[in-house]
Motif scaffolding. Structure first.
Motif, PDB file in Angstrom:
ATOM      1  N   ASN A 132      -1.552  -1.445   6.669  1.00  0.00           N
ATOM      2  CA  ASN A 132      -2.893  -1.449   6.112  1.00  0.00           C
ATOM      3  C   ASN A 132      -2.925  -2.160   4.758  1.00  0.00           C
ATOM      4  OD1 ASN A 132      -5.432  -0.721   6.761  1.00  0.00           O
ATOM      5  ND2 ASN A 132      -4.941   1.472   6.956  1.00  0.00           N
ATOM      6  N   ALA A 133      -1.992  -1.712   3.895  1.00  0.00           N
ATOM      7  CA  ALA A 133      -1.942  -2.288   2.550  1.00  0.00           C
ATOM      8  C   ALA A 133      -1.630  -3.774   2.621  1.00  0.00           C
ATOM      9  CB  ALA A 133      -0.881  -1.568   1.720  1.00  0.00           C
ATOM     10  N   TRP A 136      -4.574  -5.799   3.683  1.00  0.00           N
ATOM     11  CA  TRP A 136      -5.558  -6.010   2.614  1.00  0.00           C
ATOM     12  C   TRP A 136      -5.040  -6.971   1.562  1.00  0.00           C
ATOM     13  CZ3 TRP A 136     -10.267  -5.567   3.549  1.00  0.00           C
ATOM     14  CH2 TRP A 136     -10.725  -4.605   4.440  1.00  0.00           C
ATOM     15  N   ALA A 139      -5.243 -10.351   3.079  1.00  0.00           N
ATOM     16  CA  ALA A 139      -6.650 -10.737   3.203  1.00  0.00           C
ATOM     17  C   ALA A 139      -7.223 -11.102   1.835  1.00  0.00           C
ATOM     18  CB  ALA A 139      -7.449  -9.606   3.834  1.00  0.00           C
ATOM     19  N   PHE A 140      -6.808 -10.303   0.860  1.00  0.00           N
ATOM     20  CA  PHE A 140      -7.326 -10.535  -0.484  1.00  0.00           C
ATOM     21  C   PHE A 140      -6.858 -11.881  -1.033  1.00  0.00           C
ATOM     22  CE2 PHE A 140      -6.765 -10.153  -5.116  1.00  0.00           C
ATOM     23  CZ  PHE A 140      -8.099 -10.002  -5.471  1.00  0.00           C
TER      24      PHE A 140
END
Lengths: 419, 227
Positions: A132-133, A136, A139-140
């Motif tokens: 998950n991290a 993100w 993606a970030f």
């Protein structure tokens, strides 16, 4: 950049998760050993007691003996491998988080198979959280990169769009337009500066062409209007005058055609389209030929033509073109000098000098005379195309020779130097 | 015997002008308007002269000429071209052309050049004397007489007169005369020929026959046979 981030995350994943898994494996291996030892040293009843007493927090133990199941589970999951091979399996409990994920395997003891497992929910959660991290994070960074790239390319694009707009303006005929050059001196400024230089040259040439076109129109207008009048009158001429009249018109027409021809060949020589027919040329021989051809013309004007030759030099050149250029200079000297003048052809090695004691050319005009269609005689009293000296200069520069005009006090002195 | 000429020219106006001119001079003229047709005609017929345009559709004049020469055809060739440049001239001659003329041209000059090429194929005993009317030129001794009076001529004057005498009653352009006397091929744009002719004529005048060399305005000079 994004790739870098992904690689970083991956290596973190390996370190964290794989380390965790190793610990699980180690833990299971230790438990396995413990129960193997136990089975060997204690009797069946103590073994069962030990299994019942096992703390489910350390490890979940289940033993299936010949009659029933002993331990934390009421059944053995199917197809469990033998340790150290492990397998994940779910179990249901009555607690608040009903479903537990366990990892474990079987140990075969002398009392039967014993399942040793440990809860790995936390590991799965860890992996899940980690992914998950990581997602993100990636993606970030991806978003950030795209956004930055977009802003950056937008800035570049804005300049390109500007260039494009200005080019269109130039195409539309605003030849004075120039691209803006900023102070940052980057590649775009270099491009813009180069582009501006090209535009400067083009604009200059364009202006020159316009000037020439005007001159052509002016120069040819007169003979063409003579022709028009002549042809108009031809119809009314008595038969015996027809031949003479049309011959006169022909001469005029030939003059026009001659100007066009000279113009075309001048361009071809200047632009280097005409290949030179190179051969060894003796400068002395060419001056001698020049003298022989021009002598009779000078004589007819009661002028004296002298020749002086020293140190012959052979150059590699186009004999006909060179002769044409040099002859033009001598012919000019004869044509523009008064009756009785003296003209001299002098050759010293790679240096040729043609001098006369005629009217000469004033300093302001010494460069200008080489321009196309420039004629210093405003009355156009002398026959000519106004291209002679342009041609001379073009031919000489194709031969890497220089030409310069000087005062002969009185008269004109033409210096030609071959390299 | 009637001479046959093949004229390859894509410009209809020039074609008609040249063809009519030669027909009027009793030549038999065949014509082609592109290079391919020209080559076919030239290969299958015996001509005394080919007149080729430099720029032709389908097959360029110089290519046609090279093809013809490669096949062993030795018919004299005169090239016509709109490009008045030495290098084109050199290219034309290297491809096997025998003479070269730039457009626009006077038919009279074309005729003189054509005749010269046609006659080259005819083997004649080398003449030692030329006679035109009362004018007599001994080539070996370089003695020139007019009605038995000897004329003293400069070398260039001699060459000019010789050329005129070889083409009596024909209008000879300044360019032709220039080429006959000097080894330099360019449009002289000068009156050097006129000056020489004037001197020559003065010598005739002294013997009372200035009218022998006639100036043809817009064209050149003509040596009159009439005398």
């Amino acid at each position: 950049m994004t790739i870098l981030i992904v690689m970083l995350v991956l290596s973190l994943y390996r370190q964290l998760v794989i380390e965790q898994q190793n610990q699980v494996d180690k833990h299971l291996a230790a438990e396995m050993q413990r129960y193997q030892q136990l089975a060997l040293t204690v009797n069946r009843r103590s073994f069962a007691a030990q299994i019942r007493a096992a703390d489910p927090k350390t490890a979940l133990i289940a033993w299936r003996n010949s009659v029933d199941m002993v331990g934390a589970l009421t059944f053995l999951p199917e197809n469990m491998p033998q340790l150290p091979e492990t397998k994940d399996f779910p179990i249901f409990t009555g607690g608040p988080d009903k479903l537990h994920i366990l990892t474990g395997g079987l140990v075969i003891t002398r009392y039967g198979p014993v399942l040793i497992a440990t809860r790995t929910d936390h590991l799965a959660t860890l992996i899940e959280k980690f992914i998950n991290a990581a997602f993100w994070a990636v993606a970030f960074t991806l978003g950030l990169t795209l956004a930055l790239g977009y802003i950056f390319s937008k800035a570049i694009l804005r300049r390109l769009v500007e260039y494009n707009r200005l080019s269109e303006q130039i195409e539309a005929g605003h030849y004075e337009t120039r691209l803006p050059v900023s102070d940052s001196q980057d590649e775009f400024d270099m491009l813009a500066r180069q582009f501006n230089l090209v535009l400067d040259t083009l604009e200059q040439n364009l202006r020159a062409v316009r000037g020439v076109t005007d001159n052509i129109a002016h120069d040819l207008r007169t003979p063409l209007s003579h022709l028009r009048i002549g042809i108009e009158q031809l119809a009314d001429k008595p038969t015996n005058e027809l031949a003479d009249a049309s011959a006169e018109l022909l001469e005029e027409l030939d003059h026009c055609l001659g100007t066009f021809d000279a113009m075309l060949s001048l361009t071809r020589i200047e632009e280097g389209q005409q290949t030179l027919d190179l051969q060894p040329v003796s400068l002395q021989q060419i001056c001698q030929d020049l003298f022989e051809m021009a002598e009779v013309i000078a004589e007819s004007r009661d002028q004296v033509l002298d020749i002086s030759l020293e140190n012959d030099v052979q150059i590699n050149g186009d004999k006909y073109l060179l002769f044409q250029a040099l002859f033009n200079l001598v012919d000019n000297a004869i044509k523009y000098s008064p009756v009785g003048a003296s003209i001299c052809i002098k050759q010293r090695g790679k240096h040729i000098q043609i001098s006369d004691n005629g009217p000469g050319i004033i300093d302001e005009d010494k460069e200008r005379v080489f321009d196309r269609l420039v004629r210093l005689d405003p009355s156009r009293h002398y026959k000519g195309t106004g291209l002679g000296l342009s041609m001379v200069k073009a031919i000489l520069s194709r031969h890497k020779a220089t030409i310069s005009l000087h005062d002969n006090n009185p008269g004109l002195l033409v210096n030609i130097h071959f390299k | 015997m009637t001479k046959r000429i093949l004229l390859v020219e894509d410009d209809a106006t020039t074609l008609k002008y040249v063809a009519d001119g030669f027909t009027a001079q009793n030549y038999q003229v065949d014509s082609a308007t592109d290079g391919q047709e020209g080559l076919t005609l030239a290969k299958h017929n015996q001509y005394d002269l080919l007149i080729l345009d430099r720029m032709l559709p389908k097959l360029d004049g110089l290519t046609l000429l090279s093809a013809l020469r490669t096949s062993g055809n030795k018919t004299p060739v005169l090239i016509l071209s709109a490009l008045s440049h030495v290098d084109e001239r050199v290219k034309g001659l290297r491809a096997g052309g025998d003479d070269y003329m730039t457009k626009p041209f006077a038919f009279a000059e074309l005729l003189v050049r054509a005749e010269k090429l046609v006659q080259r194929n005819v083997i004649e005993p080398a003449a030692t004397d030329i006679e035109v009317g009362g004018l007599k030129m001994e080539l070996l001794t370089r003695k020139v007489t007019l009605d038995e009076n000897e004329l003293m001529l400069q070398p260039k004057e001699f060459q000019l007169l010789k050329y005129l005498m070889e083409h009596p009653n024909q209008v000879i352009s300044r360019t032709l005369l220039f080429e006959a006397v000097w080894d330099y091929h360019f449009d002289p744009r000068t009156n050097v020929i006129d000056v020489h002719i004037a001197k020559l004529r003065r010598k005739f005048e002294e013997l009372g026959h200035g009218e022998l060399i006639e100036t043809v305005r817009g064209a050149g000079y003509r040596l009159c046979k009439g005398h």
